[in-house]
Design a protein around this motif. Structure first.
Motif, PDB file in Angstrom:
ATOM      1  N   THR A 278       2.334   1.337  -3.921  1.00  0.00           N
ATOM      2  CA  THR A 278       0.858   2.238  -4.335  1.00  0.00           C
ATOM      3  C   THR A 278       1.184   3.720  -4.244  1.00  0.00           C
ATOM      4  O   THR A 278       0.502   4.772  -4.844  1.00  0.00           O
ATOM      5  CB  THR A 278      -0.011   1.353  -3.892  1.00  0.00           C
ATOM      6  OG1 THR A 278       0.278   0.064  -4.688  1.00  0.00           O
ATOM      7  CG2 THR A 278      -1.256   1.954  -5.014  1.00  0.00           C
ATOM      8  N   ASN A 279       1.179   4.731  -2.872  1.00  0.00           N
ATOM      9  CA  ASN A 279       0.508   5.487  -2.615  1.00  0.00           C
ATOM     10  C   ASN A 279       1.882   6.229  -3.336  1.00  0.00           C
ATOM     11  O   ASN A 279       1.337   7.753  -3.387  1.00  0.00           O
ATOM     12  CB  ASN A 279       0.619   5.607  -1.636  1.00  0.00           C
ATOM     13  CG  ASN A 279      -0.350   5.593  -0.200  1.00  0.00           C
ATOM     14  OD1 ASN A 279      -2.217   5.345  -1.607  1.00  0.00           O
ATOM     15  ND2 ASN A 279      -0.571   4.405   0.811  1.00  0.00           N
ATOM     16  N   SER A 280       3.598   5.855  -2.881  1.00  0.00           N
ATOM     17  CA  SER A 280       4.106   6.625  -3.986  1.00  0.00           C
ATOM     18  C   SER A 280       4.425   6.536  -5.076  1.00  0.00           C
ATOM     19  O   SER A 280       4.383   7.487  -5.839  1.00  0.00           O
ATOM     20  CB  SER A 280       5.797   5.457  -3.347  1.00  0.00           C
ATOM     21  OG  SER A 280       5.288   5.780  -1.707  1.00  0.00           O
TER      22      SER A 280
ATOM     23  N   ASP B 114       1.457   6.952  -6.622  1.00  0.00           N
ATOM     24  CA  ASP B 114       0.512   7.889  -6.855  1.00  0.00           C
ATOM     25  C   ASP B 114       0.774   9.224  -7.025  1.00  0.00           C
ATOM     26  O   ASP B 114       0.620  10.411  -7.465  1.00  0.00           O
ATOM     27  CB  ASP B 114      -0.798   7.185  -6.573  1.00  0.00           C
ATOM     28  CG  ASP B 114      -1.001   5.909  -6.489  1.00  0.00           C
ATOM     29  OD1 ASP B 114      -1.364   5.615  -7.772  1.00  0.00           O
ATOM     30  OD2 ASP B 114      -2.437   5.868  -5.723  1.00  0.00           O
ATOM     31  N   LEU B 115       1.634   9.639  -5.882  1.00  0.00           N
ATOM     32  CA  LEU B 115       2.415  10.737  -5.666  1.00  0.00           C
ATOM     33  C   LEU B 115       3.190  10.878  -7.129  1.00  0.00           C
ATOM     34  O   LEU B 115       2.893  11.488  -7.390  1.00  0.00           O
ATOM     35  CB  LEU B 115       3.206  10.493  -4.123  1.00  0.00           C
ATOM     36  CG  LEU B 115       1.968  10.806  -2.764  1.00  0.00           C
ATOM     37  CD1 LEU B 115       3.550  10.678  -1.858  1.00  0.00           C
ATOM     38  CD2 LEU B 115       1.191  11.741  -2.632  1.00  0.00           C
TER      39      LEU B 115
ATOM     40  N   GLU C  64       1.301  -0.784   0.156  1.00  0.00           N
ATOM     41  CA  GLU C  64       0.009  -0.014  -0.531  1.00  0.00           C
ATOM     42  C   GLU C  64       0.993   1.354  -0.091  1.00  0.00           C
ATOM     43  O   GLU C  64       0.499   2.552  -0.835  1.00  0.00           O
ATOM     44  CB  GLU C  64      -0.607  -0.158   1.291  1.00  0.00           C
ATOM     45  CG  GLU C  64      -1.895   1.297   0.744  1.00  0.00           C
ATOM     46  CD  GLU C  64      -2.546   1.409   2.563  1.00  0.00           C
ATOM     47  OE1 GLU C  64      -3.535   2.656   2.906  1.00  0.00           O
ATOM     48  OE2 GLU C  64      -3.005   0.035   3.270  1.00  0.00           O
ATOM     49  N   ALA C  65       1.854   1.272   1.287  1.00  0.00           N
ATOM     50  CA  ALA C  65       3.059   2.254   0.944  1.00  0.00           C
ATOM     51  C   ALA C  65       2.920   2.517  -0.579  1.00  0.00           C
ATOM     52  O   ALA C  65       3.493   3.750  -0.956  1.00  0.00           O
ATOM     53  CB  ALA C  65       4.118   2.080   2.148  1.00  0.00           C
TER      54      ALA C  65
END
Length: 383
Positions: free
Chosen positions: A326-328, A330-331, A323-324
């Motif tokens: 994936t978030n990175s 997206d950022l 999840e981390a």
């Protein structure tokens, strides 16, 4: 495994710690044979034989403290699990350390043993040493790290005054064991030469090293101990040596017995004093603290329930890591899109910079401001 909070300088009451030397040619083989025999007899629930490199890699890959991995000088790591008092689980690790230079000097291979129970340790429980090492006088595993000193026997004090004082300094500063000195009022027979530590409860028996002073050594031993350790050697009696530096809980009077009969009878008074001394808070040496950390944080021999719990924990951690990531991603994508939009605003979409109209753009609407805002979002982890 118990994880009670204790002072970092004191041995937890749930732990059993030992360090010694094996002077034989095949220490690993001696341990394996004993472990296999005890598991076959149902004494051990299970055991594990690990290469230190594999153990270190496993410790690093698992979500545990990397400092719990065996040191670079470790040559073999053994783990064993057994139960005492019917339902109390004990976990223990024995680490053998590579000491080729010492082997050339006939100093053997150093071993460190750390065991911990689910509740406070009981001296009547089986000795962790005998879970790994065979209970045989023919296997020389029971030597202290102080040269010339051995468990399971009587160690006669050196005759020379300098050697005697040197021995006293070494055993009180370097050894992890409890050291006692008994003076022979007269030369005992074969029964009297039997170490009185053999009368101690099983778990305490391999924590005590016995020294003997011959009848003619009464004065020299008393003088040396008074000078080096501020304790006295009673003629025909016994004394428990303090650690160095001396613990504030050490009581000279309670650690001294005036008479110890070496006729084969059980010296009840002296045994009670040894048990009392063993129950006092003990300083935790740095190496012992590392061994305890390795046992707690670098444990590999899991039960099926522990394996399931560990696997579930790993799945959760991997999901959080995914999840981390994936978030990175997206950022990064948002930052790239913002940068492209800012670039299009500056160039008009054809890649050619446009000169700004004087006074038409405010400071916050300038090309530099557009880039700053775009990349500021990327730098700020909260956005």
């Amino acid at each position: 495994m118990a994880k009670k909070s204790t002072s970092p300088t004191t041995v937890p009451d749930t732990a059993w710690l030992g360090r010694g030397r094996h002077l034989g040619p095949e220490p690993e083989q001696d341990v394996r044979r004993n472990l296999i025999a005890l598991k076959a007899a149902g004494v051990l629930d299970d055991f594990l034989d690990l290469d230190p490199v594999e153990a270190a890699r496993s410790t690093v890959l698992h979500p545990r403290d990397e400092s719990a991995a065996p040191g670079p000088s470790a040559r073999r790591l053994f783990e064993a699990r057994w139960r005492v008092a019917d339902d109390v689980t004990v976990r223990a690790q024995l680490t053998l350390y590579d000491a080729e230079a010492r082997r050339k000097e006939s100093e053997g291979v150093t071993w460190v043993l750390a065991a911990e129970a689910e509740r406070a340790w009981d001296a009547r429980w089986a000795s962790p040493a005998l879970m790994f090492w065979p209970d045989s006088d023919r296997v020389p595993w029971d030597h202290d790290t102080v040269p010339g000193v051995r468990l399971r026997t009587t160690n006669y004090l050196p005759k020379a005054d300098d050697e005697l004082r040197h021995r006293l300094r070494d055993v009180t500063r370097q050894s992890w064991f409890i050291h006692i000195v008994v003076h022979e009022a007269m030369t005992p027979d074969a029964i009297g030469q039997k170490p009185i530590s053999s009368f101690l409860p099983p778990s305490l028996r391999h924590r005590v090293v016995e020294h003997r002073g011959t009848p003619e050594q009464a004065q020299i031993a008393d003088f040396a101990m008074k000078r080096e350790l501020s304790v006295r050697m009673p003629r025909g009696g016994g004394v428990i040596l303090p650690t160095a530096p001396q613990s504030p809980d050490y009581d000279v009077e309670r650690s001294t017995v005036r008479s110890v009969f070496l006729d084969g009878s059980e010296p009840t008074e002296f045994l009670d004093r040894i048990k009392e001394f063993a129950a006092l808070p003990r300083p935790l040496p740095t190496e012992a603290e590392r061994a305890l950390t390795q046992l707690r944080q670098g444990w590999h021999l899991l039960t099926p329930d522990e394996e399931l719990t560990h696997a579930q924990s790993m799945v959760t951690r991997y999901a959080e890591a995914l999840e981390a990531m994936t978030n990175s991603r997206d950022l990064y994508q948002q930052a790239a899109e913002a940068a492209q939009a800012a670039l299009a605003e500056v160039t008009g979409g054809d890649g050619v910079p446009r000169p700004g109209t004087a006074g038409a753009a405010k400071a916050e609407g300038s090309p530099l401001s557009a880039f700053t805002k775009a990349f500021g979002r990327f730098r700020d982890p909260n956005k």
